[in-house]
Design a protein around this motif. Structure first.
Motif, PDB file in Angstrom:
ATOM      1  N   GLU A 165       0.830  -1.205   0.000  1.00 55.74           N
ATOM      2  CA  GLU A 165       0.000   0.000   0.000  1.00 55.74           C
ATOM      3  C   GLU A 165       0.867   1.259   0.000  1.00 55.74           C
ATOM      4  O   GLU A 165       0.747   2.106   0.895  1.00 55.74           O
ATOM      5  CB  GLU A 165      -0.965  -0.013   1.188  1.00 55.74           C
ATOM      6  CG  GLU A 165      -1.868  -1.240   1.211  1.00 55.74           C
ATOM      7  CD  GLU A 165      -3.170  -1.011   1.962  1.00 55.74           C
ATOM      8  OE1 GLU A 165      -3.769   0.053   1.807  1.00 55.74           O
ATOM      9  OE2 GLU A 165      -3.581  -1.927   2.691  1.00 55.74           O
ATOM     10  N   PRO A 166       1.743   1.422  -0.976  1.00 59.89           N
ATOM     11  CA  PRO A 166       2.720   2.518  -0.940  1.00 59.89           C
ATOM     12  C   PRO A 166       2.127   3.900  -1.147  1.00 59.89           C
ATOM     13  O   PRO A 166       2.819   4.901  -0.943  1.00 59.89           O
ATOM     14  CB  PRO A 166       3.664   2.155  -2.100  1.00 59.89           C
ATOM     15  CG  PRO A 166       2.824   1.392  -3.048  1.00 59.89           C
ATOM     16  CD  PRO A 166       1.872   0.603  -2.189  1.00 59.89           C
ATOM     17  N   ILE A 167       0.844   3.975  -1.545  1.00 59.14           N
ATOM     18  CA  ILE A 167       0.254   5.291  -1.815  1.00 59.14           C
ATOM     19  C   ILE A 167      -0.898   5.635  -0.891  1.00 59.14           C
ATOM     20  O   ILE A 167      -1.414   6.751  -0.937  1.00 59.14           O
ATOM     21  CB  ILE A 167      -0.236   5.376  -3.277  1.00 59.14           C
ATOM     22  CG1 ILE A 167      -1.294   4.313  -3.554  1.00 59.14           C
ATOM     23  CG2 ILE A 167       0.937   5.244  -4.250  1.00 59.14           C
ATOM     24  CD1 ILE A 167      -1.973   4.446  -4.893  1.00 59.14           C
ATOM     25  N   SER A 168      -1.311   4.711  -0.020  1.00 55.36           N
ATOM     26  CA  SER A 168      -2.523   4.934   0.778  1.00 55.36           C
ATOM     27  C   SER A 168      -2.367   6.063   1.789  1.00 55.36           C
ATOM     28  O   SER A 168      -3.358   6.680   2.191  1.00 55.36           O
ATOM     29  CB  SER A 168      -2.935   3.640   1.492  1.00 55.36           C
ATOM     30  OG  SER A 168      -1.944   3.251   2.414  1.00 55.36           O
ATOM     31  N   ALA A 169      -1.127   6.354   2.221  1.00 52.75           N
ATOM     32  CA  ALA A 169      -0.903   7.407   3.206  1.00 52.75           C
ATOM     33  C   ALA A 169      -0.600   8.756   2.554  1.00 52.75           C
ATOM     34  O   ALA A 169      -0.318   9.729   3.256  1.00 52.75           O
ATOM     35  CB  ALA A 169       0.246   7.021   4.132  1.00 52.75           C
ATOM     36  N   LEU A 170      -0.682   8.817   1.216  1.00 53.77           N
ATOM     37  CA  LEU A 170      -0.310  10.036   0.491  1.00 53.77           C
ATOM     38  C   LEU A 170      -1.545  10.792   0.016  1.00 53.77           C
ATOM     39  O   LEU A 170      -2.618  10.222  -0.146  1.00 53.77           O
ATOM     40  CB  LEU A 170       0.562   9.682  -0.717  1.00 53.77           C
ATOM     41  CG  LEU A 170       1.816   8.853  -0.444  1.00 53.77           C
ATOM     42  CD1 LEU A 170       2.549   8.569  -1.748  1.00 53.77           C
ATOM     43  CD2 LEU A 170       2.733   9.552   0.540  1.00 53.77           C
ATOM     44  N   ASP A 171      -1.378  12.090  -0.226  1.00 52.27           N
ATOM     45  CA  ASP A 171      -2.443  12.893  -0.804  1.00 52.27           C
ATOM     46  C   ASP A 171      -2.801  12.346  -2.186  1.00 52.27           C
ATOM     47  O   ASP A 171      -1.936  11.824  -2.905  1.00 52.27           O
ATOM     48  CB  ASP A 171      -2.005  14.353  -0.945  1.00 52.27           C
ATOM     49  CG  ASP A 171      -1.804  15.024   0.407  1.00 52.27           C
ATOM     50  OD1 ASP A 171      -2.385  14.538   1.391  1.00 52.27           O
ATOM     51  OD2 ASP A 171      -1.062  16.020   0.477  1.00 52.27           O
ATOM     52  N   VAL A 172      -4.051  12.509  -2.578  1.00 44.92           N
ATOM     53  CA  VAL A 172      -4.509  12.005  -3.864  1.00 44.92           C
ATOM     54  C   VAL A 172      -3.688  12.589  -5.010  1.00 44.92           C
ATOM     55  O   VAL A 172      -3.368  11.912  -5.990  1.00 44.92           O
ATOM     56  CB  VAL A 172      -6.013  12.320  -4.063  1.00 44.92           C
ATOM     57  CG1 VAL A 172      -6.476  11.917  -5.447  1.00 44.92           C
ATOM     58  CG2 VAL A 172      -6.845  11.602  -3.000  1.00 44.92           C
ATOM     59  N   SER A 173      -3.317  13.863  -4.895  1.00 45.94           N
ATOM     60  CA  SER A 173      -2.560  14.518  -5.955  1.00 45.94           C
ATOM     61  C   SER A 173      -1.171  13.917  -6.124  1.00 45.94           C
ATOM     62  O   SER A 173      -0.568  14.012  -7.191  1.00 45.94           O
ATOM     63  CB  SER A 173      -2.440  16.018  -5.662  1.00 45.94           C
ATOM     64  OG  SER A 173      -1.787  16.228  -4.412  1.00 45.94           O
ATOM     65  N   ILE A 174      -0.648  13.286  -5.081  1.00 46.31           N
ATOM     66  CA  ILE A 174       0.698  12.708  -5.111  1.00 46.31           C
ATOM     67  C   ILE A 174       0.660  11.233  -5.508  1.00 46.31           C
ATOM     68  O   ILE A 174       1.626  10.691  -6.035  1.00 46.31           O
ATOM     69  CB  ILE A 174       1.381  12.850  -3.728  1.00 46.31           C
ATOM     70  CG1 ILE A 174       1.371  14.316  -3.282  1.00 46.31           C
ATOM     71  CG2 ILE A 174       2.803  12.330  -3.758  1.00 46.31           C
ATOM     72  CD1 ILE A 174       2.136  15.249  -4.209  1.00 46.31           C
ATOM     73  N   GLN A 175      -0.473  10.571  -5.262  1.00 52.66           N
ATOM     74  CA  GLN A 175      -0.567   9.134  -5.515  1.00 52.66           C
ATOM     75  C   GLN A 175      -0.235   8.770  -6.959  1.00 52.66           C
ATOM     76  O   GLN A 175       0.532   7.839  -7.223  1.00 52.66           O
ATOM     77  CB  GLN A 175      -1.966   8.630  -5.161  1.00 52.66           C
ATOM     78  CG  GLN A 175      -2.258   8.643  -3.667  1.00 52.66           C
ATOM     79  CD  GLN A 175      -3.650   8.134  -3.361  1.00 52.66           C
ATOM     80  OE1 GLN A 175      -4.443   7.820  -4.245  1.00 52.66           O
ATOM     81  NE2 GLN A 175      -3.973   8.040  -2.072  1.00 52.66           N
ATOM     82  N   ALA A 176      -0.799   9.513  -7.902  1.00 49.46           N
ATOM     83  CA  ALA A 176      -0.571   9.216  -9.313  1.00 49.46           C
ATOM     84  C   ALA A 176       0.903   9.381  -9.675  1.00 49.46           C
ATOM     85  O   ALA A 176       1.433   8.610 -10.477  1.00 49.46           O
ATOM     86  CB  ALA A 176      -1.438  10.107 -10.187  1.00 49.46           C
ATOM     87  N   GLN A 177       1.572  10.374  -9.068  1.00 47.75           N
ATOM     88  CA  GLN A 177       2.991  10.591  -9.341  1.00 47.75           C
ATOM     89  C   GLN A 177       3.814   9.377  -8.921  1.00 47.75           C
ATOM     90  O   GLN A 177       4.698   8.929  -9.652  1.00 47.75           O
ATOM     91  CB  GLN A 177       3.490  11.833  -8.601  1.00 47.75           C
ATOM     92  CG  GLN A 177       2.883  13.132  -9.069  1.00 47.75           C
ATOM     93  CD  GLN A 177       3.409  14.317  -8.270  1.00 47.75           C
ATOM     94  OE1 GLN A 177       4.459  14.242  -7.634  1.00 47.75           O
ATOM     95  NE2 GLN A 177       2.676  15.425  -8.289  1.00 47.75           N
ATOM     96  N   VAL A 178       3.518   8.833  -7.746  1.00 50.99           N
ATOM     97  CA  VAL A 178       4.276   7.691  -7.236  1.00 50.99           C
ATOM     98  C   VAL A 178       4.007   6.447  -8.088  1.00 50.99           C
ATOM     99  O   VAL A 178       4.932   5.700  -8.420  1.00 50.99           O
ATOM    100  CB  VAL A 178       3.928   7.427  -5.751  1.00 50.99           C
ATOM    101  CG1 VAL A 178       4.589   6.150  -5.257  1.00 50.99           C
ATOM    102  CG2 VAL A 178       4.371   8.607  -4.888  1.00 50.99           C
ATOM    103  N   VAL A 179       2.752   6.230  -8.466  1.00 52.48           N
ATOM    104  CA  VAL A 179       2.416   5.072  -9.301  1.00 52.48           C
ATOM    105  C   VAL A 179       3.073   5.185 -10.671  1.00 52.48           C
ATOM    106  O   VAL A 179       3.616   4.202 -11.197  1.00 52.48           O
ATOM    107  CB  VAL A 179       0.889   4.923  -9.434  1.00 52.48           C
ATOM    108  CG1 VAL A 179       0.528   3.909 -10.516  1.00 52.48           C
ATOM    109  CG2 VAL A 179       0.289   4.477  -8.105  1.00 52.48           C
ATOM    110  N   ASN A 180       3.056   6.373 -11.269  1.00 50.43           N
ATOM    111  CA  ASN A 180       3.712   6.569 -12.559  1.00 50.43           C
ATOM    112  C   ASN A 180       5.213   6.339 -12.456  1.00 50.43           C
ATOM    113  O   ASN A 180       5.832   5.786 -13.372  1.00 50.43           O
ATOM    114  CB  ASN A 180       3.439   7.977 -13.086  1.00 50.43           C
ATOM    115  CG  ASN A 180       2.007   8.161 -13.555  1.00 50.43           C
ATOM    116  OD1 ASN A 180       1.333   7.190 -13.881  1.00 50.43           O
ATOM    117  ND2 ASN A 180       1.530   9.393 -13.563  1.00 50.43           N
TER     118      ASN A 180
END
Length: 339
Positions: free
Chosen positions: A193-208
């Motif tokens: 769950e590497p993006i669950s603790a991040l802001d929505v605006s940042i989640q896509a950046q990390v996944v990309n």
């Protein structure tokens, strides 16, 4: 429950990097003055799947289903109760001492909480460079150059290496954790769950970023998440977990267009569609009741207490996971005739 068939893709000829067979992780329940063993929390209860080189396997399910425990047991942060974890031809469950230490170079983990997974007393240079030092890969200027290279790889300024975790945002901290995971050139990364603790605006950046690194470095991921839309974006195949077991596993497009297990259908019905006309016509499946305790799972099918299609057999017989179509596996008595 023993897997009747290998849960892998029939068309994927790439090397199997990770093979998990009937993996179990039980946490003992002890009570009384003498700590008598009175039961077990069956966090992971007979999980099997394969992961091919270069692919991303999504592992999804609601909180408490055993996703994170599965990931931590694979990497031996938890000792498995039973089953086999075959990684690059080595049974992780049997390795000890130096042999386990060496194989851990090739399997890394990105943790859910970027605030808790980094030592606040260590600089970025020490955090990212520690694996290089522990495994005697690089020292001195070579180590400094490698840390700078890793920071650039994950989109951070190498000049930040002397700073400390509290000086970074959540997204930047997760990038630091990713740089640390990449330090030893792993074959497999468990993304918990590497993006669950991040802001929505940042989640896509990390996944990309994860996708770009996979293409550039040939990485293999097990991506653990509860965000079904993000799992659809990054995964090649998806395994759906419920109460310690995999109930459905198939390729991404098939799962989202033709889910077969009632639990998968309920999960996907809750995912919003960005088309108001389609959204208005969709049928939302509301599951009644709460997730049963893994310390006392229901007899028969684990999902029988909440399933809208339950019938008598579900309360008596545990369903095996079977191949209902090429590469599509499901554990449900309703689908018995399709196998």
């Amino acid at each position: 429950m023993t897997m009747a068939v290998p849960t892998t893709s029939p068309t994927d000829t790439r090397e199997v990097v990770l093979r998990v067979e009937n993996l179990k992780k039980y946490f003992p329940i002890n009570r009384g003055i003498f700590q008598r063993h009175v039961g077990d929390v069956k966090a992971v209860d007979g999980v099997s799947f394969d992961v091919h080189r270069g692919e991303t396997l999504g592992l999804v399910g609601e909180s408490g289903c055993g996703k994170t425990t599965t990931g931590r047991t694979i990497i031996r942060l938890y000792e498995p109760t039973a089953g086999r974890v075959d990684f690059l031809g080595h049974d992780m469950a049997l390795l000890k001492g130096e042999a386990l230490r060496q194989i851990r170079q090739k399997i890394q983990m990105i943790f859910q909480d970027p605030y808790a997974s980094l030592n606040p007393r260590m600089s970025v240079f020490s955090i990212v460079g520690e694996p290089l030092e522990v495994f005697h890969v690089a020292a001195g200027e070579e180590r400094k150059d490698r840390v700078a290279e890793l920071l650039e790889l994950v989109g951070l300024n190498p000049d930040f290496m002397r700073r400390y975790p509290h000086e970074f945002s959540g997204g930047q901290r997760q990038r630091i954790g990713l740089a640390r995971a990449l330090a030893l050139n792993p074959d497999l990364i468990i993304c918990d769950e590497p993006i669950s603790a991040l802001d929505v605006s940042i989640q896509a950046q990390v996944v990309n970023l994860l996708e770009d690194l996979q293409e550039k470095l040939g990485l293999t991921y097990v991506f653990i998440a509860h965000d079904l839309s993000m799992v659809r974006h990054i995964s090649n195949r998806v395994a759906v977990m419920y109460l310690g077991k995999i109930v459905e596993l198939t390729d991404r497009d098939t799962l989202y267009s033709n889910p077969q297990h009632p639990y998968t259908q309920a999960l996907l019905s809750a995912v919003p569609v960005p088309d108001p006309v389609v959204e208005e016509k969709r049928h939302r499946i509301i599951l009644e009741g709460d997730l049963p305790s893994p310390a006392n799972p229901p007899k028969g099918c684990n999902f029988n207490t909440r399933c809208p299609k339950v019938f008598d057999t579900c309360f008596e017989v545990e369903p095996d996971i079977v191949e209902i179509a090429p590469g599509h596996f499901c554990a449900c008595h309703l689908l018995k005739g399709k196998a």
